[in-house]
Write a protein that holds these residues in place. Structure first.
Motif, mmCIF file in Angstrom:
data_model
loop_
_atom_site.group_PDB
_atom_site.id
_atom_site.type_symbol
_atom_site.label_atom_id
_atom_site.label_comp_id
_atom_site.label_asym_id
_atom_site.label_seq_id
_atom_site.Cartn_x
_atom_site.Cartn_y
_atom_site.Cartn_z
ATOM 1 N N ILE A 44 0.875 -1.376 0.075
ATOM 2 C CA ILE A 44 0.019 0.091 -0.036
ATOM 3 C C ILE A 44 0.648 1.244 0.134
ATOM 4 C CG2 ILE A 44 -1.878 1.245 1.062
ATOM 5 C CD1 ILE A 44 -2.276 -1.430 2.586
ATOM 6 N N ALA A 45 0.918 1.886 -1.057
ATOM 7 C CA ALA A 45 1.770 3.148 -1.128
ATOM 8 C C ALA A 45 0.909 4.332 -0.730
ATOM 9 C CB ALA A 45 2.237 3.455 -2.502
ATOM 10 N N MET A 66 6.343 4.181 -6.666
ATOM 11 C CA MET A 66 7.251 3.453 -8.245
ATOM 12 C C MET A 66 7.575 2.307 -7.875
ATOM 13 S SD MET A 66 6.896 4.021 -11.267
ATOM 14 C CE MET A 66 6.637 5.961 -11.724
ATOM 15 N N ALA A 67 8.427 2.153 -6.615
ATOM 16 C CA ALA A 67 9.076 0.528 -6.596
ATOM 17 C C ALA A 67 7.977 -0.413 -6.511
ATOM 18 C CB ALA A 67 9.750 0.900 -5.321
ATOM 19 N N LEU A 68 6.792 -0.011 -5.712
ATOM 20 C CA LEU A 68 5.860 -0.929 -5.646
ATOM 21 C C LEU A 68 5.235 -1.796 -6.774
ATOM 22 C CD1 LEU A 68 3.940 -2.640 -3.844
ATOM 23 C CD2 LEU A 68 2.372 -0.597 -3.495
ATOM 24 N N ARG A 88 -0.252 9.121 -13.409
ATOM 25 C CA ARG A 88 -0.300 8.660 -14.823
ATOM 26 C C ARG A 88 1.153 8.124 -14.988
ATOM 27 N NH1 ARG A 88 -1.086 12.924 -19.581
ATOM 28 N NH2 ARG A 88 0.023 14.175 -18.048
ATOM 29 N N SER A 89 2.359 8.403 -14.414
ATOM 30 C CA SER A 89 3.519 7.534 -14.469
ATOM 31 C C SER A 89 3.287 6.129 -13.924
ATOM 32 C CB SER A 89 4.562 8.500 -13.879
ATOM 33 O OG SER A 89 4.768 9.702 -14.653
ATOM 34 N N LEU A 90 2.802 6.101 -12.792
ATOM 35 C CA LEU A 90 2.434 4.979 -11.856
ATOM 36 C C LEU A 90 1.566 4.008 -12.607
ATOM 37 C CD1 LEU A 90 1.961 6.289 -8.577
ATOM 38 C CD2 LEU A 90 3.812 4.993 -8.993
#
Ligand code: HSE
Length: 448
Positions: A44-45, A66-68, A88-90
């Motif tokens: 969970i981020a 992002m690491a998740l 958007r990037s995720l």
């Protein structure tokens, strides 16, 4: 049942995310039975790791979203962060790493849904977003799937609960806009900065998403005409009431009669009390859909809030997980019609116009001439006198015995249907008449 669990990354753990995490944990067995595989929350981020989140497994919390999504073993990413970046990037990274995505992000989908759909297709993934429009109300799936064989011509809805609460309070108590907004804020319906809701941005994003999927074309928030509710006055509401109407902030998406273009708009409008949307009170949402074969459909329910929005997110999660188990994907973007989106000026609508005019011979004829010159046909006219000394509303013309000519009158004109450009040009010309002291209010009339 397959034993390898489907792994889920939850991106965002605010009001909606924490409900999603809680329900995934407490209903894990039911979700597994419905999907045909265990569904496991893998991480969970969050932005603020120290915050207390009841029912949310603390050991899964990370601040590195992002690491998740880059872990490589994530099957589904649930994006409930909102806004354009980093969402958007995720989402794009999740697709690249083989995950499908559930998103509640109306702003991103309304701005750049086409790119997200393209990325999902490129990587053979699903993009589901039921929660982006009207919270718990099933709308996206009915439009994308249940009505996929029909031809939708019109979507007319109340898709913002905050503004519906404010207008409903103004209607029921006679309160002004500021007073009703204060009440909405005190009760937690309006945010500290209510701009996105009261200026219609939230509803415009939802209108863009609905128009795109209803008409199989691309509509972005830039294409949506938008007016908020900040200019709606207690006098407008009283005037609506005298006409047997109420005022609602409507999202209206229409296919042109010739089928060659579409329109999408958000603005306050008077609707008759007999229309089903008139009985949508408090912060509820409702959407009225008209389709060739189905006829008229109405969807109603809570359009916001943690648990209702989580319900829509979890429905999408189950659908995507089922697709994963059967190694398939659901429907992708259907925008094959590529219809142009027309400007507001081309929309055919009706106006309710209140004018303060000089009460002397020839004024009514002068006003009527302006309508005629713009090819706008008048449906009804009502004149009410204003006391010439106090300026207060006085008796109606029919019953106004004793009121002296030469003061001011209030003239209410309701037009027949005409292009919005002709209607707004009429209003501008009326403003230029010496005998028109003020254009007190202008509101569109819909739903007839
Ligand atoms: N702020 C929105 C509303 C809910 O008032 O309906 C989220 O879209």
């Amino acid at each position: 049942m397959r034993t390898r669990p489907l792994k889920v990354a939850l991106l965002g753990c605010g009001v909606v995310g924490s409900e999603v995490a809680r329900i995934m944990t407490t209903h894990a067995d039911d979700l597994a039975a419905r999907v045909g595989a265990p569904v496991e929350l893998a991480g969970i981020a969050v932005r603020r790791p120290g915050r207390v989140r009841e029912g949310v497994p603390a050991e899964l919390i990370t601040t590195d979203a992002m690491a998740l999504v880059k872990r490589g073993d994530i099957d589904v990413a649930i994006e409930v962060i909102g806004g354009i970046e980093p969402a958007r990037s995720l989402i794009t990274t999740a697709f690249e790493r083989g995950a499908s995505v559930v998103s509640a992000n109306k702003a991103l989908l309304a701005e750049d849904g086409a790119s997200l759909h393209a990325a999902a297709e490129q990587y053979g993934a699903d993009l589901y977003y039921e929660a982006a429009v009207a919270g718990a109300i099933p709308l996206v799936r009915p439009l994308r799937e249940s009505l996929a064989g029909d031809k939708v011509n019109r979507v007319l809805g109340i898709v913002n609960g905050t503004t519906n609460f404010i207008l409903d309070r103004m209607d029921s108590s006679g309160a002004g806009y500021s007073e009703a907004l204060d009440e909405a804020t005190a009760l937690g319906y309006a945010e500290a900065d209510p701009t996105a809701d009261v200026e219609g941005f939230d509803a415009a994003a939802k209108a863009a998403i609905l128009a795109g999927i209803a008409f199989h074309t691309r509509v972005t928030i830039e294409d949506v005409y938008r007016e908020g509710i900040t200019e709606v006055t207690a006098a407008d509401i009283a005037s609506a009431s005298r006409m047997g109407c109420t005022v609602k902030l409507l999202a209206i998406c229409e296919r042109a009669a010739d089928g060659q273009s579409v329109t999408a708009r958000v603005h306050p409008a008077m609707i008759p009390l007999s229309h089903p949307l008139a009985s949508v009170h408090e912060a509820y949402n409702a959407v009225f859909i008209e389709a060739d074969a189905a006829g008229q459909l109405m969807f109603y329910g809570p359009g916001a809030g943690g648990a209702p929005t989580a319900s829509a997110v979890l429905g999408d999660l189950v659908a995507i997980c089922r697709n994963k188990v059967s190694e398939s994907t659901g429907p992708g973007e259907s925008a094959y019609t590529r219809l142009p989106v027309s400007h507001m000026g081309e929309v055919v609508t009706r106006y309710h116009i209140s004018l303060d005019v000089a009460d002397k011979p020839g004024v009514l004829a002068q006003v009527a001439t302006v309508f005629a010159e713009h090819q706008v046909s008048i449906d009804t006219v009502r004149q009410q006198g204003k006391d010439q000394y106090s300026g207060a509303a006085g008796a109606s013309v029919e019953g106004g015995g004793g009121r002296r000519e030469g003061g001011e009158a209030s003239l209410v004109v309701v037009t027949h249907r005409a292009p919005d450009a002709a209607l707004s040009a009429t209003v501008e010309a009326l403003r230029r008449l010496d005998t028109v002291r003020d254009v007190a209010s202008i509101m569109r009339v819909e739903g007839e």
